[in-house]
Design a protein around this motif. Structure first.
Motif, short mmCIF file in Angstrom:
data_model
loop_
_atom_site.label_atom_id
_atom_site.label_comp_id
_atom_site.label_asym_id
_atom_site.label_seq_id
_atom_site.Cartn_x
_atom_site.Cartn_y
_atom_site.Cartn_z
N SER A 1 9.88 17.03 -15.36
CA SER A 1 8.56 17.47 -14.75
C SER A 1 8.01 16.50 -13.55
CB SER A 1 7.37 17.82 -15.65
OG SER A 1 6.98 16.59 -16.25
N LEU B 1 11.48 24.90 -11.24
CA LEU B 1 10.35 25.21 -11.85
C LEU B 1 10.72 26.27 -13.05
CD1 LEU B 1 7.77 25.15 -9.07
CD2 LEU B 1 8.21 23.41 -10.69
N LEU C 1 11.93 24.48 -16.05
CA LEU C 1 10.87 23.64 -16.46
C LEU C 1 9.87 24.65 -17.31
CD1 LEU C 1 9.67 20.96 -16.72
CD2 LEU C 1 8.38 21.27 -14.71
N GLU C 2 9.51 25.64 -16.80
CA GLU C 2 8.47 26.58 -17.69
C GLU C 2 9.05 27.11 -18.59
OE1 GLU C 2 5.41 30.53 -16.82
OE2 GLU C 2 6.57 29.80 -15.32
N LYS D 1 9.46 24.61 -21.53
CA LYS D 1 8.12 24.47 -22.34
C LYS D 1 7.75 25.45 -23.25
CE LYS D 1 5.90 21.59 -18.58
NZ LYS D 1 4.78 21.49 -17.50
N HIS E 1 3.22 15.51 -21.46
CA HIS E 1 4.70 15.02 -21.61
C HIS E 1 4.58 13.83 -22.24
CE1 HIS E 1 4.80 18.53 -18.55
NE2 HIS E 1 4.16 17.55 -17.66
#
Length: 591
Positions: free
Chosen positions: A248, A255, A258-259, A262, A585
């Motif tokens: 991140s 993105l 990354l999302e 998570k 994070h």
């Protein structure tokens, strides 16, 4: 690793019901030392404090009592994950540039998302095999590492073009820091007789250390972590947790990936909490620690082992069932290590070798409940394997327990007689008492992937990959617990055995001995890496499980050897109880 396609939406309940037995008062022990946490091998860390606190028990209880609220939240996350996942397909469809494609696969694997994209990743890996090897140092090393760690054929001679006429790496390579770092990571997958990778490891280590003072702080920290613990040795789920934060902060992250990472991490964490709740319910129904007050009450720490061995979210039932076996192993270890008399231990060993309920009659009352728990649980696991995979494996499972009991008894006689074995003798027996053979044989059948009669026969005797993994586990165990063991008067550790062989007794010599044990671990990793090179009839899933067991051993025990590293409790909280979305994070140190 799994033949299944989707992550399970629920945890299969266990039908195990513990027997109700009366237990007499404790007999006198032939050992005088207590057993807050012995060198129990596939076991918790050396702390005597249970890692499952009251807050965590409350959380597990809420999962048990409020499934509808949990399922509603999970459904919302699942819908969002599906939406985000649709956006990530474009990245795979556009992956025609070789370097960009390799970096994308590396990112997806580090984020813990590879199980979502197995077909796409395998297709790209196959293309990597066919691509021309004229890439720069960074890409050549990355390509080598990705292929080898995923079981594709590789050869270390691809690095020959970076060496001079004297067989040394060209000094000009040191100007390419990213390339040097990529080569350093690849070098840790080197197998025996791959001298070019041994040379690469030392070459990159020296020059990266020299370059660190001149790097930007963020990159210097990144290099420092790689030098202390290369990615090949990191526990998979912890690496995913840490890399989400690191990724991140990169200048141009994807993105969507990354999302997705998570969302996925928090959903898998929720799954692990449900699994743990199931295990805690089973453990309380079993009632062993209620009857045997000297035994360790550590189901959550046992579960941490299986999260390490089976990082794929789809192996839910594997984690649950193997945790049960490990939890019972700890109680048996406590009986042999600190409670039973030699005569009782001999009776216990004989009863297990007979594997018959009638053999229980000769046992003292406190052993009967443990014997029945082992007998029922093992048969329950064997039934599950027969039902799910069609293999009758009770003989294979009980053989691992017979071997453990025999090795425990040999260890007890050795301790009683004050005998300190040679290092080789010690390790041969300790791999068995450590539980590695039991764990990996159970894992082999619980996963059920690629099992054939031919590779079932390879489990007798246990394959070398199991032995290497078990030695790594045992040596890390000793590095993490030897000081505490020595204070209690237990000289049976690899450190003490080596010191006796070399007649070492000073503090300086003790550190030299520890250095030797760490070098042994490094050599065992090279031997273990050979399993990725040699053609084997064993499924890749069990090969990866053996590697993962070795990685998890370092996470469990290294804090006892080096208190600058994160503790087991830190890892437990990060993996099982602290969502990624709740606190940004957080970086968990894995040296």
């Amino acid at each position: 690793m799994s033949r299944f396609v989707t992550m399970p939406s629920h945890v299969l309940p266990s039908s195990f019901v513990a027997p109700s037995l009366q237990v007499s008062s404790s007999p006198c022990s032939w050992r005088t030392r207590p057993s807050p946490c012995t060198s129990c091998h596939l076991s918790p860390s050396s702390s005597s404090k249970p890692l499952l606190g009251s807050h965590d028990y409350s959380l597990l209880k809420s999962l048990t009592l409020s499934p509808h609220a949990v399922n509603s939240e999970a459904d919302s996350s699942t819908r969002r994950m599906k939406e985000v996942k649709e956006r990530t397909w474009e990245a795979f469809y556009r992956a025609w540039d070789s370097r960009a494609a390799m970096e994308m696969v590396d990112t997806v694997e580090r984020l813990g998302l590879s199980y979502h994209f197995e077909d796409e990743i395998n297709a790209l890996l196959q293309r990597f095999c066919d691509w021309n090897a004229s890439e720069d140092l960074f890409t050549t090393a990355l390509r080598f590492r990705l292929l080898r760690q995923n079981g594709f054929p590789t050869h270390s001679d691809v690095f020959g073009k970076f060496m001079d006429k004297n067989g040394k790496f060209k000094e000009s390579l040191t100007e390419d820091i990213w390339g040097m770092l990529s080569l350093h990571e690849a070098s840790h997958l080197g197998a025996k007789n791959e001298e070019v990778l041994a040379e690469a490891k030392e070459f990159t280590r020296i020059h990266l250390i020299q370059s660190m003072p001149h790097m930007e702080p963020h990159f210097s920290s990144h290099v420092g972590r790689a030098l202390e613990l290369p990615r090949h040795l990191r526990m998979v789920r912890l690496e995913a947790r840490n890399y989400i934060g690191e990724y991140s902060r990169e200048s141009n992250p994807n993105l969507a990936f990354l999302e997705l990472a998570k969302l996925d991490f928090d959903m898998v964490q929720s799954l692990h909490q449900k699994e743990l709740a199931e295990i805690v319910r089973w453990w309380k129904q079993l009632g062993l620690v209620d009857k045997l007050d000297f035994a360790r009450d550590r189901p959550m720490e046992c579960f941490l082992w299986t999260v390490g061995i089976f990082p794929d979210p789809r192996h839910s039932s594997c984690r649950i069932e193997l945790t049960k076996a490990i939890a019972i192993l700890l109680v048996i270890d406590d009986i042999y290590d600190s409670y039973g008399s030699l005569d009782e231990l001999a009776l216990f060993t004989d009863a297990v070798k007979r594997w018959d309920l009638g053999a229980m009659d000769q046992l003292p009352e406190y052993m009967k409940i443990c014997y029945m728990a082992l007998y029922n649980t093992t048969n329950d696991i064997a039934y599950r394997i027969l039902k799910e995979h069609g293999w009758s494996v009770i003989e294979d499972l009980k053989r691992t327990w017979m071997d453990i009991f025999g090795a425990f008894l040999a260890e007890a006689y050795c301790f009683k007689g004050g005998h300190v074995p040679s290092l080789e003798e010690y390790l041969t027996n300790a791999v068995t008492t450590g539980g590695t053979y039991m764990a990996l044989v159970h894992a082999f059948f619980l996963m059920g992937q690629g099992v054939t009669r031919e590779n079932m026969a390879m489990l007798k005797p246990y394959p070398n990959i199991f032995s290497c993994s078990g030695k790594i586990l045992r040596l890390w165990d000793d590095l993490g617990t030897a000081r505490e063991e020595q204070e209690r008067g237990d000289n049976a550790s690899s450190i003490e055995c080596y010191k006796r062989e070399r007649e070492m007794d000073t503090v300086l010599e003790d550190e030299a001995c520890r250095k030797h044990i760490r070098q042994m671990i490094q050599s065992l990793w090279v031997e273990l890496n050979g399993e990725l090179v040699a053609s084997s009839a064993l499924p890749l899933s069990i090969i990866k499980a053996a590697f993962n067991l070795s990685r998890t051993a370092q996470v469990i025990y290294q804090h006892g050897d080096d208190n600058k590293t994160s503790s087991v409790e830190d890892h437990v909280q990060a993996l099982l109880f602290r969502p990624v979305s709740s606190n940004g994070h957080a970086q968990i140190t894995m040296h």
